[in-house]
Design a protein around this motif. Sequence first.
Motif, short mmCIF file in Angstrom:
data_model
loop_
_atom_site.label_atom_id
_atom_site.label_comp_id
_atom_site.label_asym_id
_atom_site.label_seq_id
_atom_site.Cartn_x
_atom_site.Cartn_y
_atom_site.Cartn_z
N VAL A 1 18.04 31.82 8.51
CA VAL A 1 17.70 30.96 7.37
C VAL A 1 17.99 31.68 6.06
O VAL A 1 18.55 31.11 5.12
N SER A 2 17.64 32.96 5.98
CA SER A 2 17.87 33.74 4.76
C SER A 2 17.79 35.22 5.09
O SER A 2 17.34 35.62 6.17
N GLY A 3 18.23 36.04 4.13
CA GLY A 3 18.17 37.48 4.30
C GLY A 3 19.32 38.02 5.12
O GLY A 3 20.30 37.33 5.42
N SER A 4 19.20 39.28 5.51
CA SER A 4 20.25 39.93 6.29
C SER A 4 19.63 40.90 7.29
O SER A 4 18.49 41.32 7.14
N GLY A 5 20.39 41.21 8.30
CA GLY A 5 19.91 42.12 9.32
C GLY A 5 21.00 42.42 10.31
O GLY A 5 22.19 42.27 10.02
N SER A 6 20.61 42.84 11.50
CA SER A 6 21.59 43.13 12.54
C SER A 6 21.00 42.83 13.91
O SER A 6 19.79 42.95 14.12
N PHE A 7 21.88 42.41 14.81
CA PHE A 7 21.51 42.18 16.20
C PHE A 7 22.37 43.10 17.07
O PHE A 7 23.58 43.20 16.86
N PHE A 8 21.73 43.77 18.00
CA PHE A 8 22.43 44.62 18.95
C PHE A 8 22.48 43.85 20.26
O PHE A 8 21.45 43.58 20.87
N ILE A 9 23.69 43.46 20.68
CA ILE A 9 23.85 42.61 21.85
C ILE A 9 24.84 43.24 22.82
O ILE A 9 26.03 43.38 22.50
N ASP A 10 24.35 43.69 23.95
CA ASP A 10 25.21 44.20 25.02
C ASP A 10 26.22 45.23 24.51
O ASP A 10 27.43 45.01 24.56
N ASP A 11 25.73 46.34 23.99
CA ASP A 11 26.52 47.49 23.55
C ASP A 11 27.12 47.37 22.16
O ASP A 11 27.74 48.32 21.68
N THR A 12 27.00 46.23 21.50
CA THR A 12 27.66 46.05 20.20
C THR A 12 26.65 45.61 19.15
O THR A 12 25.81 44.75 19.41
N GLU A 13 26.75 46.21 17.95
CA GLU A 13 25.87 45.82 16.84
C GLU A 13 26.61 44.84 15.94
O GLU A 13 27.75 45.07 15.56
N TYR A 14 25.94 43.75 15.57
CA TYR A 14 26.52 42.72 14.71
C TYR A 14 25.67 42.55 13.46
O TYR A 14 24.46 42.34 13.55
N ASN A 15 26.30 42.64 12.30
CA ASN A 15 25.59 42.36 11.06
C ASN A 15 25.49 40.84 10.89
O ASN A 15 26.46 40.12 11.12
N VAL A 16 24.32 40.36 10.48
CA VAL A 16 24.11 38.92 10.34
C VAL A 16 23.53 38.62 8.97
O VAL A 16 22.86 39.47 8.35
N GLY A 17 23.78 37.42 8.49
CA GLY A 17 23.27 36.98 7.20
C GLY A 17 23.01 35.50 7.21
O GLY A 17 23.14 34.82 8.24
#
Length: 301
Positions: free
Chosen positions: A50-66
Amino acid sequence: MKKIIENPNDEETEIKESDMPFRYYQFDYSDGFSGFQFHWHEEIEIHYVVSGSGSFFIDDTEYNVGKGDIIFIAPRIIHSGKSENNDLVDICYMVDNDYLMSKNNEYNTDKFFTELINTKVELPVIHMQNEGYEQLRTPLQLIDSCVERRGPFFQLEIKRNLFDFFIELYKNNYLSMSSQSSNHIETKSIIKQSISYIQQNASGKLTIDEIASHVGLSSSYFMKLFKECTKMTCVEYIKILRLNNAANMLKETDESILQIAHTCGFFNLSLFNREFKRYYSITPSLYRKKYKMSEIDFITF
């Protein structure tokens, strides 16, 4: 943390979260929610930022999300999530696999969801600029509306919109599958076993030797494997898990800080206070005062 469980059909019926085929969460990381530590489960998990930023670590890979990103996590995948600046707000849709599958395979739909369970999803994060984004966002918006209104047929409407979401995922080739090597599958199985064991025994005096023995590995090889898969040491994972559990108890219960520390596996109060402040940048007592009334709501049926 306040949890709301709704059963519009029978308010007197006791509902267990684990029995429900669909769950809808709203998470606000600015209200003392520390994020998701590494875990896995049988359900399909979808997030909308919905808002802000962060990261998800999914099956060996880190993804930046916003803001606006859609995150798709297939069943049995090890994953975690955190906020970048404690400003992340997201909606989470948890779906039991059986909720989407037919009982007798009459319409031959099961094969699509069986693939999700047994193979690796290549594209778990979908951004606004990606092809087909609006077609994917629309069903999620309609689910949000169904949950908010909770009309007489909202369960059927939610299921219809979930199917529309999966149709768009397949139409836009976001569920491109890749086979996994036997070594990869075996490694993930070991890490999942260890994570489950840690979560079940985190309140006790847990040791690396004990965990390694549980999964049938030497301590040194297990520690190497765990760090390769999670990008953190097992000792660090245990400590953060315990601190997260303690933070939840500070918000949800009136137990003393000493009792909470012991319940969460810290048998030295000074150590607990020090580690808690280092991780949350605030003492346990101030954390409780600040976030006691914060809410993380979910609706399930």
